[in-house]
Scaffold this motif. Structure first.
Motif, PDB file in Angstrom:
ATOM      1  N   ASN A  19      41.639  30.985  48.730  1.00  0.00           N
ATOM      2  CA  ASN A  19      42.900  31.208  48.404  1.00  0.00           C
ATOM      3  C   ASN A  19      43.359  30.356  47.430  1.00  0.00           C
ATOM      4  OD1 ASN A  19      42.545  32.557  51.058  1.00  0.00           O
ATOM      5  ND2 ASN A  19      44.524  31.831  51.930  1.00  0.00           N
ATOM      6  N   GLN A  20      42.986  28.987  47.153  1.00  0.00           N
ATOM      7  CA  GLN A  20      43.169  28.248  46.146  1.00  0.00           C
ATOM      8  C   GLN A  20      42.979  28.715  44.973  1.00  0.00           C
ATOM      9  OE1 GLN A  20      45.536  25.939  46.933  1.00  0.00           O
ATOM     10  NE2 GLN A  20      45.298  26.605  49.050  1.00  0.00           N
ATOM     11  N   ARG A  21      41.732  29.347  44.812  1.00  0.00           N
ATOM     12  CA  ARG A  21      41.201  29.691  43.734  1.00  0.00           C
ATOM     13  C   ARG A  21      42.132  31.111  43.223  1.00  0.00           C
ATOM     14  NH1 ARG A  21      36.120  34.006  42.715  1.00  0.00           N
ATOM     15  NH2 ARG A  21      36.116  34.108  40.506  1.00  0.00           N
ATOM     16  N   VAL A  22      42.847  31.810  44.005  1.00  0.00           N
ATOM     17  CA  VAL A  22      43.657  32.928  43.689  1.00  0.00           C
ATOM     18  C   VAL A  22      44.969  32.315  43.095  1.00  0.00           C
ATOM     19  CG1 VAL A  22      44.983  34.799  44.401  1.00  0.00           C
ATOM     20  CG2 VAL A  22      42.737  34.633  45.117  1.00  0.00           C
ATOM     21  N   TYR A  23      45.385  31.475  43.549  1.00  0.00           N
ATOM     22  CA  TYR A  23      46.598  30.723  43.241  1.00  0.00           C
ATOM     23  C   TYR A  23      46.426  30.060  41.868  1.00  0.00           C
ATOM     24  CZ  TYR A  23      48.355  31.035  48.148  1.00  0.00           C
ATOM     25  OH  TYR A  23      48.531  31.663  49.329  1.00  0.00           O
ATOM     26  N   GLY A  24      45.276  29.472  41.632  1.00  0.00           N
ATOM     27  CA  GLY A  24      45.196  28.751  40.470  1.00  0.00           C
ATOM     28  C   GLY A  24      44.848  30.103  39.333  1.00  0.00           C
ATOM     29  N   ARG A  25      44.434  31.139  39.507  1.00  0.00           N
ATOM     30  CA  ARG A  25      44.399  32.303  38.617  1.00  0.00           C
ATOM     31  C   ARG A  25      45.542  32.955  38.333  1.00  0.00           C
ATOM     32  NH1 ARG A  25      40.692  31.454  35.411  1.00  0.00           N
ATOM     33  NH2 ARG A  25      40.755  33.783  34.530  1.00  0.00           N
ATOM     34  N   GLY A  42      42.856  42.849  49.245  1.00  0.00           N
ATOM     35  CA  GLY A  42      41.835  42.325  49.829  1.00  0.00           C
ATOM     36  C   GLY A  42      42.358  41.494  51.280  1.00  0.00           C
ATOM     37  N   CYS A  43      41.611  40.646  51.842  1.00  0.00           N
ATOM     38  CA  CYS A  43      41.458  39.834  52.836  1.00  0.00           C
ATOM     39  C   CYS A  43      42.548  39.027  52.917  1.00  0.00           C
ATOM     40  CB  CYS A  43      40.181  39.623  53.468  1.00  0.00           C
ATOM     41  SG  CYS A  43      39.095  40.781  53.860  1.00  0.00           S
ATOM     42  N   MET A  44      42.948  38.305  51.871  1.00  0.00           N
ATOM     43  CA  MET A  44      43.889  37.368  51.735  1.00  0.00           C
ATOM     44  C   MET A  44      45.148  37.813  51.742  1.00  0.00           C
ATOM     45  SD  MET A  44      44.445  34.671  48.473  1.00  0.00           S
ATOM     46  CE  MET A  44      45.782  33.591  48.289  1.00  0.00           C
ATOM     47  N   MET A  45      45.309  38.906  51.398  1.00  0.00           N
ATOM     48  CA  MET A  45      46.767  39.537  51.526  1.00  0.00           C
ATOM     49  C   MET A  45      47.315  39.994  52.845  1.00  0.00           C
ATOM     50  SD  MET A  45      47.788  39.206  48.425  1.00  0.00           S
ATOM     51  CE  MET A  45      46.565  38.042  48.329  1.00  0.00           C
ATOM     52  N   GLN A  46      46.308  39.974  53.833  1.00  0.00           N
ATOM     53  CA  GLN A  46      46.770  40.408  55.310  1.00  0.00           C
ATOM     54  C   GLN A  46      47.439  39.130  55.975  1.00  0.00           C
ATOM     55  OE1 GLN A  46      45.728  44.296  54.988  1.00  0.00           O
ATOM     56  NE2 GLN A  46      46.433  43.143  56.882  1.00  0.00           N
ATOM     57  N   SER A  81      51.656  34.624  55.795  1.00  0.00           N
ATOM     58  CA  SER A  81      52.201  33.328  55.020  1.00  0.00           C
ATOM     59  C   SER A  81      51.914  33.517  53.455  1.00  0.00           C
ATOM     60  CB  SER A  81      51.328  31.940  55.774  1.00  0.00           C
ATOM     61  OG  SER A  81      50.164  32.096  55.443  1.00  0.00           O
ATOM     62  N   VAL A  82      50.783  34.060  53.166  1.00  0.00           N
ATOM     63  CA  VAL A  82      50.296  34.411  51.835  1.00  0.00           C
ATOM     64  C   VAL A  82      51.365  35.125  51.196  1.00  0.00           C
ATOM     65  CG1 VAL A  82      48.520  35.501  50.460  1.00  0.00           C
ATOM     66  CG2 VAL A  82      47.766  33.906  52.313  1.00  0.00           C
ATOM     67  N   ILE A  83      51.747  36.384  51.816  1.00  0.00           N
ATOM     68  CA  ILE A  83      52.659  36.847  51.243  1.00  0.00           C
ATOM     69  C   ILE A  83      53.932  36.571  50.999  1.00  0.00           C
ATOM     70  CG2 ILE A  83      54.336  39.336  51.492  1.00  0.00           C
ATOM     71  CD1 ILE A  83      50.961  39.519  51.125  1.00  0.00           C
ATOM     72  N   GLU A  84      54.413  35.468  51.829  1.00  0.00           N
ATOM     73  CA  GLU A  84      55.704  34.839  51.630  1.00  0.00           C
ATOM     74  C   GLU A  84      55.554  33.847  50.401  1.00  0.00           C
ATOM     75  OE1 GLU A  84      58.693  35.251  52.944  1.00  0.00           O
ATOM     76  OE2 GLU A  84      57.755  37.013  53.994  1.00  0.00           O
ATOM     77  N   GLY A 121      45.741  30.439  62.211  1.00  0.00           N
ATOM     78  CA  GLY A 121      45.710  31.681  62.858  1.00  0.00           C
ATOM     79  C   GLY A 121      44.345  32.102  63.511  1.00  0.00           C
ATOM     80  N   THR A 122      43.619  31.193  63.523  1.00  0.00           N
ATOM     81  CA  THR A 122      42.266  31.114  64.336  1.00  0.00           C
ATOM     82  C   THR A 122      42.390  30.101  65.401  1.00  0.00           C
ATOM     83  OG1 THR A 122      41.027  29.536  63.009  1.00  0.00           O
ATOM     84  CG2 THR A 122      41.068  31.965  62.476  1.00  0.00           C
TER      85      THR A 122
END
Length: 487
Positions: free
Chosen positions: A103-109, A129-133, A136-139, A390-391
């Motif tokens: 996740n952090q890699r995506v935010y950096g990019r 992809g999976c992160m978008m499900q 909290s990420v969408i927000e 969430g797990t």
């Protein structure tokens, strides 16, 4: 299902854009592909050059296969593919969320793409992809990365052409996330990375709910494709020159359980073996609790199924395995390995290992080390436990301190590396068949090939031999790969 290029083109050309879009899939997506072709053509004319697109895969083999579909659709609507984000007019990140650092890699990019978009206002950015499900990420993206143009998840990837058309027609961020689906839509363009090998999705989702894993929440419940569709796809791939296939699923061993007429994974393999032209069959990933005697027998008697089995154990302590909800014990796992090795003495076993799971002690790590020593893995992917919101494991109150986890990780990793090197060294001097896959990354005078056991070997060869099978002498073992020569 993978169709030939000319069949897809005919279906797209047949669409009438003066009519309302079809309701049925995939015809609906063919309609929007034609619509996007017009949009991309006009934008290309405005710029006086082709439009370039870059698809960045950040996840597993299933993500890689999904990225091939995304690239196929982008190509079909008129984009020229590039590996350079800087050169692209459209960038799409196909994300992973198994570990937090993904996740952090995506935010950096995204920060990098924001600066690009200031200098290239027409740049379009999509995330899937999976992160978008993860809600909290969408927000977070809506709040901090408002320059993103399109967001969608794992369940509606087949709608990519339709979402592209919507994105082009709107200025605001488009978000289309499904919480689940029972649909499987496969009849879409695919731009394969390799002409001679291909992944094939045989099922989607996961029902296992290991306590540390986010995948069932972001990929949904298990859904299996009909065997006749899978075999039809394999036949078309073989006709297109593919010689090696990899059957993909979160847990291929449970394939077929959701079908109206259940079919076992072993039965599917038997049918796949019958396809002329296919020389090698791989699959990923197997859950130990579902690996059947029938599957072992099919592998044992096969001349096409590769002598490699990825069998994630995750931990060696029964107490930790129970907390992980893996549904097998250390003894059961070792008994399964013994059964596999008895049937196939030349099998290459690889695994996944997690260190630092909540409640894990140094004694538990020793149990995992004991499994590694007894199984003698050819390789193991070893990870520090990553807390995934969430797990069930994330809510456990006995989280392991980072220093303790790292100490256990380093100790385990040394054993894994030593064991793998010993396993690889036993084949030094042997002659084995390799599929020539690509030009060596470090030395362009060499080609890289893959053995049936999944090990790599580098050797002098011509680029024209790519995609061919050659006999290679494994002259020198370098731990996790070999150097050699064609014989």
């Amino acid at each position: 299902m993978e169709y030939r290029k000319d069949e897809i083109d005919k279906r797209i050309d047949a669409q009438d854009l003066t009519m309302t879009p079809p309701e049925r899939e995939p015809q609906r997506q063919y309609y929007f592909m034609k619509k996007c072709q017009e949009i991309v053509r006009k934008k290309s004319e405005e710029l006086g050059r082709p439009l370039y697109a870059c698809t960045v895969n950040m996840g597993c083999q299933m993500n890689a296969r999904d990225s091939e579909k995304l690239s196929g659709i982008l190509t079909k609507v008129g984009y020229v593919l590039t590996q350079s984000e800087e050169d692209a007019d459209f960038v799409i990140y196909n994300t992973c969320t198994v570990r937090d650092n993904a996740n952090q890699r995506v935010y950096g990019r995204l920060g990098f793409l924001n600066s690009m978009k200031r200098h290239k206002p027409h740049l379009k950015i999509a995330l899937c992809g999976c992160m978008m499900q993860e809600p909290s990420v969408i927000e977070k993206i809506k709040k901090s990365y408002r320059f993103v143009d399109l967001i969608f998840g794992t369940h509606n990837l087949f709608k990519f052409a339709e979402l592209l058309a919507t994105m082009f027609e709107n200025r605001e961020m488009i978000i289309d996330i499904w919480q689940g689906t029972d649909q499987i839509v496969e009849e879409l363009p695919v731009n394969r990375k390799y002409p001679y090998k291909s992944g094939i999705n045989i099922m989607y989702g996961c029902n296992n709910f290991c306590s540390y894993c986010i995948v069932p929440y972001v990929r949904g419940r298990e859904r299996s494709r009909e065997p006749r569709e899978i075999i039809g796809e394999i036949e078309r791939l073989a006709a297109d020159g593919v010689v090696e296939i990899m059957l993909l699923g979160q847990n291929v061993n449970s394939y077929g359980k959701t079908l109206e007429q259940p079919v076992s994974f072993a039965q599917l393999l038997r049918e796949a073996e019958k396809v002329d032209g296919i020389r090698r069959i791989r699959f990923m990933t197997s859950h130990p609790k579902d690996l059947s005697d029938e599957l072992i027998e099919v592998m044992q008697n096969s001349t096409k199924i590769c002598r490699h089995l990825h069998l994630p154990v995750q931990a060696g302590s029964d107490r930790i395995l129970a907390a992980m909800n893996r549904r097998y014990t250390k003894a059961q796992y070792l008994a399964l390995v013994e059964k596999i090795k008895t049937a196939m003495p030349d099998i290459s076993l690889t695994t996944d290992l997690i260190v630092g799971f909540p409640g894990e002690t140094p004694e538990d790590v020793e149990e995992t080390i004991d499994v590694v020593k007894r199984v003698q893995y050819d390789n193991a992917f070893t990870f520090l436990y990553s807390k995934r919101t969430g797990t069930p494991a994330a809510a456990m109150d006995n989280q392991v301190p980072e220093e303790t986890a790292k100490a256990g990780f380093n100790k385990l990793l040394r054993v894994v590396q030593d064991t793998a090197k010993e396993r690889a060294a036993r084949l030094q001097g042997c002659v084995m068949e390799a599929l020539v896959e690509e030009v060596n990354e470090q030395d362009p005078a060499l080609m890289t090939g893959r053995l049936s056991n999944n090990m790599l070997v580098h050797f002098p060869a011509r680029q024209s031999q790519m995609g061919q099978f050659v006999k290679v002498s494994l002259d020198e073992c370098h731990g996790f790969y070999y150097t050699g020569h064609i014989v």
